[in-house]
Design an enzyme around this catalytic site. Structure first.
Site: not given
Length: 872
Positions: A74, A527, A726, A730
């Site tokens: 835990c 793109d 890419d 962008d």
């Protein structure tokens, strides 16, 4: 009502008020001390966090030293979901977590099972908060492991491998695995003792009570039962009781607390009946030893199954860690020396033989081979690489031998960055989890209150003379059947498995929020260059004038372009080389800006460029104009060439569409997404590419600074937008989108701004990411449904809601079995995600059949005087 009834009702009311104050009343806040330029405090981990409320100053580094004084699964990991940070805590050892709280507010942290919680209260920097002690160390000094809080950085400033998670080495994972094995062994021993001692008590009681079978008096003797069940209570149940009482000491509660209260009540009541029966009426002198023994044994049995099942949810991280090479062959004074991979330094020359793993990231300087890069890209097809090509550590060399120069080692390798990114994603919190957390925070106190009310109601209204016994059994059943663990595990386990599966498929998901948001996207903006297309021009067609030999023509043109640095010229050279043409050197090379090149090749005067260049030289390009116009209409760049003053031919060069783009776009549309293209390229080329891949909505000639505005415009229309790109241009659009997808072969800036990175560079990764997101969210909803419906139905049944109508009362033993199964069902359902496999893309349909004419092109106006950077 009798005096006893009134006393019980009043006692219940007082108990509920005290309960509310105990769990929700003001708690003591602890402050930090300044050491080595950081706000430092030690936190003891023992059934909870002590202290669990810490006050710090905004903008000053924080160092939390966790001193774990227990074992068990835990609390073996602490998770700061708001910072996407997690840290393995060794049993009976210390671990340090460091970060910089850049924003005021509350930062929660919890154990890996989301059951034990703590809070860091970040006060504004303007507030005067005196630390607990003076700063006796060097000012403004941070350790190398200081970690910036993810919440403090804009998305566009993130980068792959960064974030708060930090690199957690394999030793930590090995320690966690060893601790889990030890816990499983300990649970097995305790369960064996519990089963051996509980069966001789539970079986006779069942045969006697339910089937009326006569048994020897010893088997039903209270002292005999007490002797057998006491070891079960204090040995088998020790892990539960220890955690349960320690948690209460921290004024918190979780599953172990409920079981501890229930079994302690049943055992204490039975002990009183056994030792001093005279203090109770004769009608309520029943004992519940068999209930205590069976409950504790069943709970631990369920925990054992759960521990084994949970071991599978972290398989992805362990698999990634297992990929790392242990040794490397380093060239020292011309001799290959095998050294630990930790001793490799940037700049070292390494030798890699067939069948070996690449030790670190680097660049091939000698040799050629094919490599299996599936661990990075998810693609099973080997990749051929030679001198100058980059290779990634942990990929597998297949056929040839080569030497590489190390560039990134240790924590800087791609594999280390992937591991950090996956750990950060697994430590983050999905928005849907906040609902479960809000319910869970009130769950245990509410269950204890319901148990108190249940006892009081049955004590007052139950049938005499068994009202007290009925109330006790019902209250114990309520405490036992309630399962906050199922609520706490519903989301984190699915996130852990989902992000791990993504990493194995070459999909790096930055956060749980991105994984959740991706399933709600309804629009995907792509793109063009480098995303739909390969990102570099290629020679696609060569058409010659009558009487001109094609190979000789291409040899001369490629030789003329050999000295050119223009991308179109380099495409011609590559195209000639790929079909086996030997490209020679040119003499008298001259580049004419905006038009083309001229050179002398093997005694031939060669002109390569646009139609205007040939016309100026007195050469008529007219015979090949139709072919050139067709190429231009297809989005290709027509390049004319003349040999010795005569028209030689025309070549088509284009940034070709990636092999899987059409199939991926078709699949995305079948998933219900609208597809749009966003490009800075000219309208004609954009339209041709869109027609090829079946995109009907195109925004062309968009300046880089306007791309994010186009994304915002779609969002203003009420759409949930994903963006795939890419390039550097962008990055703003990727940051603006609801989910940004970066092509892994693109620029670092794009990857930094994105939420999801596709290592393969193929659009098929977007399809896999969307499918994985939907599968993960479906799994989370199933888990939450199981947890909520179980508790919603189980608690009223345990309280005896059906008893007045049917006379049926839920046994605490059945409640214990149901509770164990509820957690196990959530863990098992989360593990179903491990079978998720991205479906292969179908064969691409005919481009013309799947892609009718573009319906709309919205053009952003370029500034006056803008010219194509590649006018050829």
């Amino acid at each position: 009502m009798t005096v006893a009834d009134i006393a019980v009702v009043l006692g219940a009311a007082v108990a509920i008020v005290a309960l509310a104050w105990f769990f929700f009343g003001p708690k003591k806040t602890s402050v930090t001390q300044m050491r080595d330029g950081a706000q430092e405090i030690a936190i003891t981990v023992k059934g909870g966090y002590s202290p669990d409320l810490i006050r710090v100053r905004q903008g000053v580094p924080v160092r939390l030293v966790f001193d774990r004084q227990e074992s068990g699964d835990c609390t073996s990991r602490v998770v700061f979901a708001d910072l996407a940070l997690s840290k393995s805590l060794p049993a009976f050892g210390k671990a340090t977590v460091e970060f910089v709280p850049e924003r005021a507010g509350r930062i929660g942290f919890a154990c890996g099972m989301n059951m034990v919680h703590g809070t860091v209260q970040v006060d504004p920097a303007t507030d005067a908060i005196a630390p607990a002690g003076p700063d006796t160390s060097k000012p403004d000094t941070l350790t190398p492991n200081t970690l910036d809080a993810t919440q403090a950085r804009p998305r566009e400033q993130r980068r792959i491998g960064s974030g708060a998670a930090g690199a957690e080495d394999s030793d930590g994972e090995d320690d966690a695995a060893a601790e889990r094995r030890a816990e499983i062994g300990d649970l097995t021993r305790r369960i064996a003792v519990g089963a051996i001692l509980s069966v001789p008590v539970a079986l006779p009681v069942m045969l006697h009570e339910f089937f009326g079978i006569g048994l020897p008096a010893l088997l039903l003797n209270k002292w005999w039962q007490l002797a057998l069940i006491t070891p079960v209570m204090f040995y088998t149940g020790w892990p539960i009781h220890r955690t349960g009482w320690l948690t209460l000491r921290h004024r918190a509660a979780e599953m172990n607390t409920l079981i501890t209260l229930g079994t302690t009540a049943a055992y204490g009541y039975s002990l009183l009946v056994t030792v001093a029966p005279g203090v109770l009426p004769a009608t309520v002198r029943e004992v519940y030893y068999e209930t205590v023994g069976v409950i504790l044994t069943l709970i631990l049995l369920g925990r054992l199954f759960e521990a084994k099942a949970k071991a599978g949810t972290g398989q992805a991280i362990r698999a990634l860690l297992g990929l790392r090479a242990k040794t490397a062959r380093v060239l020292r004074d011309g001799i290959e020396v095998q050294v630990p991979v930790e001793d490799v330094a940037p700049g070292d020359i390494l030798a890699v033989r067939p069948g070996e793993q690449v030790p670190v990231d680097g660049v091939i300087v000698e040799g050629r081979s094919t490599l299996d890069e599936s661990m990075v890209t998810g693609e099973s097809i080997p990749v051929t690489k030679g001198p100058g090509d980059h290779v990634v550590g942990a990929t597998v060399n297949q056929t040839g031998a080569f030497r590489l120069q190390a560039t990134n080692v240790g924590a800087d390798t791609m594999l280390a960055q992937i591991i950090r990114l996956v750990q950060a994603a697994q430590a983050s919190k999905a928005p849907i989890q906040r609902i479960a957390d809000a319910v869970a925070s009130y769950f245990v106190p509410a269950v204890i209150a319901i148990a108190i009310v249940t006892f009081a109601v049955w004590f007052v209204t139950g049938p005499t003379p068994s009202a007290a016994a009925l109330g006790l059994v019902s209250a114990v059943a309520v405490l036992i059947i309630a399962c906050p663990c199922a609520l706490g595990l519903a989301t984190p386990l699915s996130i852990m498995v989902g992000t791990g599966k993504g990493a194995q498929a070459g999909i790096l998901i930055r956060s749980a929020e991105a994984l959740e948001t991706a399933h709600r996207l309804d629009t995907m903006v792509l793109d063009k260059t480098g995303t739909i297309t390969a990102g570099r021009p290629e020679l696609t067609e060569t058409m010659t004038a009558p009487g001109v030999d094609r190979n000789e023509f291409l040899r001369l043109v490629a030789a003329a372009e050999h000295s050119s640095e223009h991308p179109l010229g380099q495409a011609i050279v590559r195209g000639a080389t790929e079909i086996g043409i030997e490209v020679g050197e040119a003499a008298d090379f001259d580049s004419i800006t905006g038009h083309g090149v001229r050179a002398t090749v093997a005694g031939h005067h060669v002109l390569v460029g646009n139609a205007a260049m040939l016309a100026q030289a007195g050469i008529d390009p007219g015979p090949l104009r139709p072919a050139a116009d067709r190429l231009a209409g297809e989005g290709k760049s027509p390049i004319f060439a003349a040999i010795d003053g005569q028209l030689g031919g025309v070549l088509g060069v284009a940034d070709v569409v990636k092999p899987d783009s059409l199939a991926a776009i078709t699949r995305l549309r079948s998933l219900g997404l609208d597809i749009a293209m966003l490009t800075g390229d000219n309208r004609r080329t954009a339209e041709a590419i869109a027609r090829t891949v079946g995109i009907y909505r195109v925004v062309a000639e968009v300046l880089p600074e306007h791309k994010s505005a186009e994304i915002r415009r779609l969002q203003d229309e009420g759409k949930r937008v994903g963006m795939v790109g890419d390039g550097i241009n962008d990055a703003p659009a990727l940051a603006q989108a609801d989910v940004g997808f970066a092509i892994g072969t693109g620029t670092d800036v794009a990857i930094e701004a994105a939420d999801i990175t596709l290592m393969s560079g193929a659009l098929g990764g977007v399809v896999a990411a969307i499918s994985l997101s939907r599968a993960t969210m479906g799994n989370i909803r199933q888990n939450l449904f199981l947890a909520f419906i179980y508790n919603t139905v189980g608690i009223p049944l345990a309280a005896g809601i059906l008893y007045p109508l049917t006379g049926w009362l839920l046994s605490p033993i059945i409640a214990a079995a149901a509770m164990a199964l509820s957690s196990l069902s959530v863990v098992g359902n989360a593990n179903r995600l491990r079978r998720f496999t991205p479906q292969p893309l179908p064969p691409a349909p005919s481009a013309h059949a799947a892609a009718p004419a573009v319906e709309a092109i919205m053009t952003s106006v370029r500034p006056t005087g803008h010219r194509d950077p590649h006018p050829r």
